[in-house]
Design a protein around this motif. Sequence first.
Motif, PDB file in Angstrom:
ATOM      1  N   ASP A 102      66.986 -52.330  14.883  1.00  0.00           N
ATOM      2  CA  ASP A 102      67.479 -53.009  13.991  1.00  0.00           C
ATOM      3  C   ASP A 102      67.828 -52.446  12.705  1.00  0.00           C
ATOM      4  O   ASP A 102      68.929 -51.589  12.506  1.00  0.00           O
ATOM      5  N   ILE A 103      67.028 -52.922  11.835  1.00  0.00           N
ATOM      6  CA  ILE A 103      67.047 -52.087  10.483  1.00  0.00           C
ATOM      7  C   ILE A 103      68.055 -52.037   9.469  1.00  0.00           C
ATOM      8  O   ILE A 103      68.889 -51.090   9.164  1.00  0.00           O
ATOM      9  N   PRO A 104      68.678 -53.469   9.087  1.00  0.00           N
ATOM     10  CA  PRO A 104      69.835 -53.475   8.132  1.00  0.00           C
ATOM     11  C   PRO A 104      69.319 -52.858   6.636  1.00  0.00           C
ATOM     12  O   PRO A 104      68.138 -52.735   6.533  1.00  0.00           O
ATOM     13  N   THR A 105      70.306 -52.690   5.813  1.00  0.00           N
ATOM     14  CA  THR A 105      70.006 -52.192   4.409  1.00  0.00           C
ATOM     15  C   THR A 105      69.670 -50.394   4.582  1.00  0.00           C
ATOM     16  O   THR A 105      68.704 -50.142   4.907  1.00  0.00           O
ATOM     17  N   VAL A 108      66.598 -48.645   3.264  1.00  0.00           N
ATOM     18  CA  VAL A 108      65.681 -48.682   4.031  1.00  0.00           C
ATOM     19  C   VAL A 108      65.731 -47.524   5.441  1.00  0.00           C
ATOM     20  O   VAL A 108      65.052 -47.057   5.947  1.00  0.00           O
ATOM     21  N   LEU A 109      66.890 -48.095   5.962  1.00  0.00           N
ATOM     22  CA  LEU A 109      67.155 -47.291   7.209  1.00  0.00           C
ATOM     23  C   LEU A 109      67.116 -45.839   7.217  1.00  0.00           C
ATOM     24  O   LEU A 109      66.478 -45.022   7.935  1.00  0.00           O
ATOM     25  N   LEU A 110      67.484 -44.963   6.112  1.00  0.00           N
ATOM     26  CA  LEU A 110      67.540 -43.849   5.689  1.00  0.00           C
ATOM     27  C   LEU A 110      65.888 -43.318   5.711  1.00  0.00           C
ATOM     28  O   LEU A 110      65.409 -42.254   6.053  1.00  0.00           O
ATOM     29  N   ALA A 111      65.201 -44.129   4.954  1.00  0.00           N
ATOM     30  CA  ALA A 111      63.734 -43.902   4.829  1.00  0.00           C
ATOM     31  C   ALA A 111      62.934 -43.845   6.089  1.00  0.00           C
ATOM     32  O   ALA A 111      62.052 -43.031   6.177  1.00  0.00           O
ATOM     33  N   VAL A 112      63.290 -44.874   6.981  1.00  0.00           N
ATOM     34  CA  VAL A 112      62.624 -44.828   8.231  1.00  0.00           C
ATOM     35  C   VAL A 112      63.048 -43.799   9.136  1.00  0.00           C
ATOM     36  O   VAL A 112      62.479 -43.280  10.024  1.00  0.00           O
ATOM     37  N   GLN A 113      64.578 -43.313   9.002  1.00  0.00           N
ATOM     38  CA  GLN A 113      64.749 -41.945   9.766  1.00  0.00           C
ATOM     39  C   GLN A 113      63.767 -40.934   9.569  1.00  0.00           C
ATOM     40  O   GLN A 113      63.349 -40.334  10.351  1.00  0.00           O
ATOM     41  N   GLU A 114      63.495 -40.823   8.081  1.00  0.00           N
ATOM     42  CA  GLU A 114      62.462 -39.604   7.740  1.00  0.00           C
ATOM     43  C   GLU A 114      61.247 -39.780   8.517  1.00  0.00           C
ATOM     44  O   GLU A 114      60.397 -39.082   8.659  1.00  0.00           O
ATOM     45  N   ILE A 115      60.705 -41.132   8.642  1.00  0.00           N
ATOM     46  CA  ILE A 115      59.325 -41.465   9.182  1.00  0.00           C
ATOM     47  C   ILE A 115      59.437 -40.836  10.619  1.00  0.00           C
ATOM     48  O   ILE A 115      58.538 -40.424  11.313  1.00  0.00           O
ATOM     49  N   GLY A 116      60.598 -41.484  11.267  1.00  0.00           N
ATOM     50  CA  GLY A 116      60.708 -41.126  12.713  1.00  0.00           C
ATOM     51  C   GLY A 116      60.865 -39.732  13.133  1.00  0.00           C
ATOM     52  O   GLY A 116      60.238 -39.091  13.801  1.00  0.00           O
ATOM     53  N   ARG A 117      61.236 -39.086  12.031  1.00  0.00           N
ATOM     54  CA  ARG A 117      61.420 -37.715  12.286  1.00  0.00           C
ATOM     55  C   ARG A 117      60.247 -36.935  12.189  1.00  0.00           C
ATOM     56  O   ARG A 117      59.600 -36.044  13.042  1.00  0.00           O
ATOM     57  N   ARG A 118      59.515 -37.472  11.144  1.00  0.00           N
ATOM     58  CA  ARG A 118      58.057 -36.603  10.971  1.00  0.00           C
ATOM     59  C   ARG A 118      57.025 -37.294  11.931  1.00  0.00           C
ATOM     60  O   ARG A 118      56.454 -36.279  12.467  1.00  0.00           O
ATOM     61  N   LYS A 119      57.128 -38.150  12.466  1.00  0.00           N
ATOM     62  CA  LYS A 119      56.115 -38.587  13.430  1.00  0.00           C
ATOM     63  C   LYS A 119      56.630 -38.872  14.824  1.00  0.00           C
ATOM     64  O   LYS A 119      55.920 -39.315  15.786  1.00  0.00           O
ATOM     65  N   ASN A 120      57.843 -38.437  15.177  1.00  0.00           N
ATOM     66  CA  ASN A 120      58.599 -38.195  16.432  1.00  0.00           C
ATOM     67  C   ASN A 120      58.519 -39.740  17.304  1.00  0.00           C
ATOM     68  O   ASN A 120      58.247 -39.948  18.274  1.00  0.00           O
ATOM     69  N   SER A 130      75.104 -46.805   7.130  1.00  0.00           N
ATOM     70  CA  SER A 130      75.545 -45.584   6.242  1.00  0.00           C
ATOM     71  C   SER A 130      75.873 -44.506   7.477  1.00  0.00           C
ATOM     72  O   SER A 130      75.057 -44.341   8.057  1.00  0.00           O
ATOM     73  N   SER A 131      76.921 -43.787   7.224  1.00  0.00           N
ATOM     74  CA  SER A 131      77.208 -42.841   8.187  1.00  0.00           C
ATOM     75  C   SER A 131      76.775 -41.484   7.876  1.00  0.00           C
ATOM     76  O   SER A 131      76.480 -40.682   8.765  1.00  0.00           O
ATOM     77  N   ASP A 132      75.815 -41.498   6.871  1.00  0.00           N
ATOM     78  CA  ASP A 132      74.910 -40.222   6.535  1.00  0.00           C
ATOM     79  C   ASP A 132      73.841 -40.070   7.746  1.00  0.00           C
ATOM     80  O   ASP A 132      73.296 -39.479   7.746  1.00  0.00           O
ATOM     81  N   PHE A 133      73.624 -41.705   8.304  1.00  0.00           N
ATOM     82  CA  PHE A 133      72.491 -41.599   9.324  1.00  0.00           C
ATOM     83  C   PHE A 133      72.607 -40.672  10.542  1.00  0.00           C
ATOM     84  O   PHE A 133      71.950 -40.044  10.948  1.00  0.00           O
ATOM     85  N   THR A 134      73.873 -40.407  10.660  1.00  0.00           N
ATOM     86  CA  THR A 134      74.246 -39.256  11.825  1.00  0.00           C
ATOM     87  C   THR A 134      74.960 -38.159  11.256  1.00  0.00           C
ATOM     88  O   THR A 134      75.560 -37.415  11.856  1.00  0.00           O
ATOM     89  N   GLY A 142      66.785 -40.314  15.995  1.00  0.00           N
ATOM     90  CA  GLY A 142      67.680 -41.297  15.373  1.00  0.00           C
ATOM     91  C   GLY A 142      68.914 -41.681  16.254  1.00  0.00           C
ATOM     92  O   GLY A 142      69.619 -40.695  16.396  1.00  0.00           O
ATOM     93  N   ILE A 143      69.121 -42.886  16.930  1.00  0.00           N
ATOM     94  CA  ILE A 143      70.386 -43.303  17.355  1.00  0.00           C
ATOM     95  C   ILE A 143      70.934 -44.337  16.655  1.00  0.00           C
ATOM     96  O   ILE A 143      70.290 -45.465  16.437  1.00  0.00           O
ATOM     97  N   HIS A 144      72.285 -44.097  16.138  1.00  0.00           N
ATOM     98  CA  HIS A 144      73.055 -45.116  15.617  1.00  0.00           C
ATOM     99  C   HIS A 144      74.029 -45.885  16.725  1.00  0.00           C
ATOM    100  O   HIS A 144      74.814 -45.397  17.057  1.00  0.00           O
ATOM    101  N   TRP A 145      73.877 -47.157  16.675  1.00  0.00           N
ATOM    102  CA  TRP A 145      74.590 -48.045  17.650  1.00  0.00           C
ATOM    103  C   TRP A 145      75.656 -48.713  17.549  1.00  0.00           C
ATOM    104  O   TRP A 145      76.774 -48.664  18.176  1.00  0.00           O
TER     105      TRP A 145
END
Length: 401
Positions: A102-105, A108-120, A130-134, A142-145
Amino acid sequence: MRAFATTAALISLLLPIATPAFAAEPVKPLKIGVLNDMSGIYADMAGPGSVIAAQMAVEDFGGTVLGRPIEIVTGDHQNKPDVGSAIVNRWIDEDGVDVIADIPTSSVLLAVQEIGRRKNKLVLASTGGSSDFTGKFCAVTGIHWTYDTYALAVGTGAPLAKDGPWFFITADYAFGHALERDTADAVTKAGGKVVGSVKHPQGTTDFSSYLLKAQSSGAKLVAFASSGADEVNAIKQATEFGLPQSGIKLAGLYLHITDIHAIGLETAQGLILTQGFYWDLNDETRVWSKRFYARHKAMPTMGQAGTYSAILHYLNAVKAAATTDTEKVVAQMKATPVNDFFAKNGHIRADGRMVHDLYVLQVKAPGESKYPWDYLKLIRTIPGDAAFRPLAEGGCPLVKS
């Protein structure tokens, strides 16, 4: 005989010690964390409705995968990156959450993206935009739906480019900045002109000063690069200020069916919006949406429908790959087309963008609406490859030149 009896008694005493019974270890659930704004300005477009959509996906899948029960956990990030990050870190480190959805805002989404990257850990974004997510912040995890700011700009900005000059009233955070940037770029490329912009903080209730600046700018089209309650309030106040009556067009760049419901057709009529999903598009969307409505008493937003679709696709990939290993599951998701009520022949690119058709719709006049939530009419369908930014132009490090 006495010796035999004594020996038998000793054996009977020792047997419980020699052959203890062990309780079966409980099966570890597969946990999906739905992270969003549960009570603030994005609660209607995501909030409890996204949780319901996630639960529906789990139920429709069957409730278990690889012999493990599937559990939905929820968190309210309050639209604050630090709060969202703290929740996600706890989920991963202490609670064993496997995927965050989910993750609106966008901040927040870009911050969570970095956590997902670090912790797989997989991040399934269905409401953050934000189109910067991809783009420059893309990650294997990270997958943008559902949509992104580039797609909104293509759908709404480019067709209205020459209705300006344009003036932006923009939310002062990552999503608003990206939406203004992408839309302004689409407008200028299509031959339009931007004469100015002003930024407002999240949660603004009084837009009078921003509207006065827009009126004095010479603009003929005022675009609201915000979302949720902010955009609803801005459009209502723009009408109260008489902008449409004075010949200035309004463009809600990021509107949802719930926003139209809150604004009302009398005020919202004629607005153009771009959506990744609309509940009344066809028989499939209507069937699912009416199931959702029975639980939530509101028709689903595109983000809520996207949450269902993304989670169901993830669970099918886990089953097909016979593992929850993030990299293997992501590879399976990318190798499998998306075919459900949300998307037909959708596909996930190397940068994590799920490509599918988008829809340009117009808000109906009150007299055109024939039944509850009959708010929008389809203007045109944008093929996915035309709706989303070309893969080579996003700056994603995962994309080979």
